[in-house]
Motif scaffolding. Structure first.
Motif, PDB file in Angstrom:
ATOM      1  N   CYS A  34       0.818  -1.221   0.000  1.00 26.60           N
ATOM      2  CA  CYS A  34       0.000   0.000   0.000  1.00 26.60           C
ATOM      3  C   CYS A  34       0.850   1.268   0.000  1.00 26.60           C
ATOM      4  O   CYS A  34       0.508   2.262   0.663  1.00 26.60           O
ATOM      5  N   PHE A  35       1.929   1.259  -0.769  1.00 26.40           N
ATOM      6  CA  PHE A  35       2.830   2.413  -0.779  1.00 26.40           C
ATOM      7  C   PHE A  35       2.146   3.665  -1.318  1.00 26.40           C
ATOM      8  O   PHE A  35       2.442   4.777  -0.878  1.00 26.40           O
ATOM      9  N   ILE A  36       1.228   3.504  -2.272  1.00 23.61           N
ATOM     10  CA  ILE A  36       0.585   4.686  -2.863  1.00 23.61           C
ATOM     11  C   ILE A  36      -0.545   5.209  -1.977  1.00 23.61           C
ATOM     12  O   ILE A  36      -0.659   6.411  -1.751  1.00 23.61           O
ATOM     13  N   SER A  37      -1.380   4.338  -1.469  1.00 26.51           N
ATOM     14  CA  SER A  37      -2.517   4.773  -0.651  1.00 26.51           C
ATOM     15  C   SER A  37      -2.142   4.997   0.807  1.00 26.51           C
ATOM     16  O   SER A  37      -2.860   5.686   1.536  1.00 26.51           O
ATOM     17  N   SER A  38      -1.037   4.406   1.235  1.00 26.54           N
ATOM     18  CA  SER A  38      -0.588   4.239   2.625  1.00 26.54           C
ATOM     19  C   SER A  38      -1.410   3.135   3.286  1.00 26.54           C
ATOM     20  O   SER A  38      -2.607   2.973   2.989  1.00 26.54           O
ATOM     21  N   CYS A  78       2.225  -9.563   2.029  1.00 21.77           N
ATOM     22  CA  CYS A  78       2.336  -9.586   3.489  1.00 21.77           C
ATOM     23  C   CYS A  78       1.818 -10.881   4.125  1.00 21.77           C
ATOM     24  O   CYS A  78       2.485 -11.903   4.083  1.00 21.77           O
ATOM     25  N   TYR A  79       0.606 -10.866   4.672  1.00 18.66           N
ATOM     26  CA  TYR A  79       0.065 -12.006   5.424  1.00 18.66           C
ATOM     27  C   TYR A  79      -0.056 -13.270   4.574  1.00 18.66           C
ATOM     28  O   TYR A  79      -0.108 -14.381   5.109  1.00 18.66           O
ATOM     29  N   ASP A  80      -0.051 -13.117   3.258  1.00 24.92           N
ATOM     30  CA  ASP A  80      -0.048 -14.293   2.382  1.00 24.92           C
ATOM     31  C   ASP A  80       1.129 -15.214   2.690  1.00 24.92           C
ATOM     32  O   ASP A  80       1.042 -16.426   2.481  1.00 24.92           O
ATOM     33  N   PRO A  90       5.202  -7.443  -1.515  1.00 22.62           N
ATOM     34  CA  PRO A  90       5.012  -6.178  -0.813  1.00 22.62           C
ATOM     35  C   PRO A  90       4.509  -6.461   0.609  1.00 22.62           C
ATOM     36  O   PRO A  90       3.648  -7.316   0.809  1.00 22.62           O
ATOM     37  N   SER A  91       5.046  -5.709   1.575  1.00 17.65           N
ATOM     38  CA  SER A  91       4.730  -6.003   2.979  1.00 17.65           C
ATOM     39  C   SER A  91       4.692  -4.716   3.782  1.00 17.65           C
ATOM     40  O   SER A  91       5.323  -3.721   3.431  1.00 17.65           O
ATOM     41  N   ASP A  92       3.953  -4.735   4.885  1.00 11.14           N
ATOM     42  CA  ASP A  92       3.987  -3.658   5.881  1.00 11.14           C
ATOM     43  C   ASP A  92       3.633  -4.286   7.221  1.00 11.14           C
ATOM     44  O   ASP A  92       2.459  -4.367   7.594  1.00 11.14           O
TER      45      ASP A  92
END
Length: 255
Positions: free
Chosen positions: A46-50, A141-143, A164-166
């Protein structure tokens, strides 16, 4: 003719609360990665939306500057945002080609329904797409907590899995990525924002019997881009001669 070695730029930076600012930042990052001869840029979740709630959604038309930048600099990207679908809001990653076209959308299958993500709609499958001769799959991420994610991608032909992860506690999670690379005979790369008990963006190869599988890894506090190379020719030779994954018995597995 494609280059059989692909350079992946893995971004470890925080997004802001402004979609406009994040798009501008992404453009600058893509330009920087291009100057280091990267083939594709992997951004955190979610780099674009945060990655914040309630979710702010992004439409494909909003990403025009990113698509143009990829085209102008002949570089690909996996960019991520909350997006709308027919069923609701998804946590999505878009694969962008070096020509600046969106060639695949992946919607996160394993949403964290025990948290704020319960407002999201889970994805329907694990697609794989060709990128400059390399088969790329994505999980978010959780995947990674579910071995079925990586196995589904490999059975669909993936050679490189981008994640992609956060999230926090990345050291044990990176162990999961190492196992995914080993068990599925593929490369795996993950981008995660920096911070205390965060960061640790990484890339791993499957060549565990011969050498250190760590291709690249950042520490928790690093802010910037790390790079890792995918040797597609070696990977394909490895898959030919190694026995991992070749003697499965799915008829015996119970789900």
């Amino acid at each position: 003719m494609y280059n059989l070695c692909m350079k992946v730029a893995i971004v470890q930076l925080n997004a802001s609360s402004s979609i406009k600012d994040n798009i501008e930042k992404a453009v600058e990052i893509i330009k920087e990665a291009s100057s280091f001869s990267a083939d594709i840029v992997l951004f955190p979740e979610c780099f674009i939306s945060s990655y914040s709630f309630p979710p702010k959604t992004v439409e494909e038309k909003d990403l025009g500057p990113i698509l143009s930048c990829c085209r102008d600099h002949s570089i690909g990207a996996v960019i991520t945002a909350f997006m709308k679908s027919d069923d609701g809001i998804t946590d999505s990653a878009l694969l962008i080609s070096k020509e600046g076209a969106i060639t695949m959308r992946y919607d996160k299958v394993h949403i964290c329904a025990f948290s704020d993500e319960k407002v999201l709609q889970g994805g329907k499958g694990f697609p794989v797409s060709d990128f400059c001769g390399v088969k790329i799959g994505i999980m978010i991420c959780y995947d990674r907590e579910y071995p079925e994610s990586g196995r589904s991608l490999i059975l669909a032909g993936a050679e490189l899995i981008l994640v992609p992860s956060d999230t926090y506690q990345m050291k044990p999670r990176n162990m999961e990525l190492m196992v995914c690379a080993l068990q599925n005979a593929c490369y795996v790369a993950s981008a995660n924002p920096p911070g205390e008990d965060k960061g640790c963006s990484s890339m791993y190869s499957p060549f565990a019997w011969k050498e250190n599988v760590k291709v690249a890894e950042a520490d928790e506090s690093f802010c910037g881009i790390i790079y890792g190379d995918v040797d597609t020719e070696r990977l394909r030779e490895w898959r030919e001669k190694e026995d991992i994954g070749k003697y499965r018995h799915p008829e015996t597995y119970r789900y």
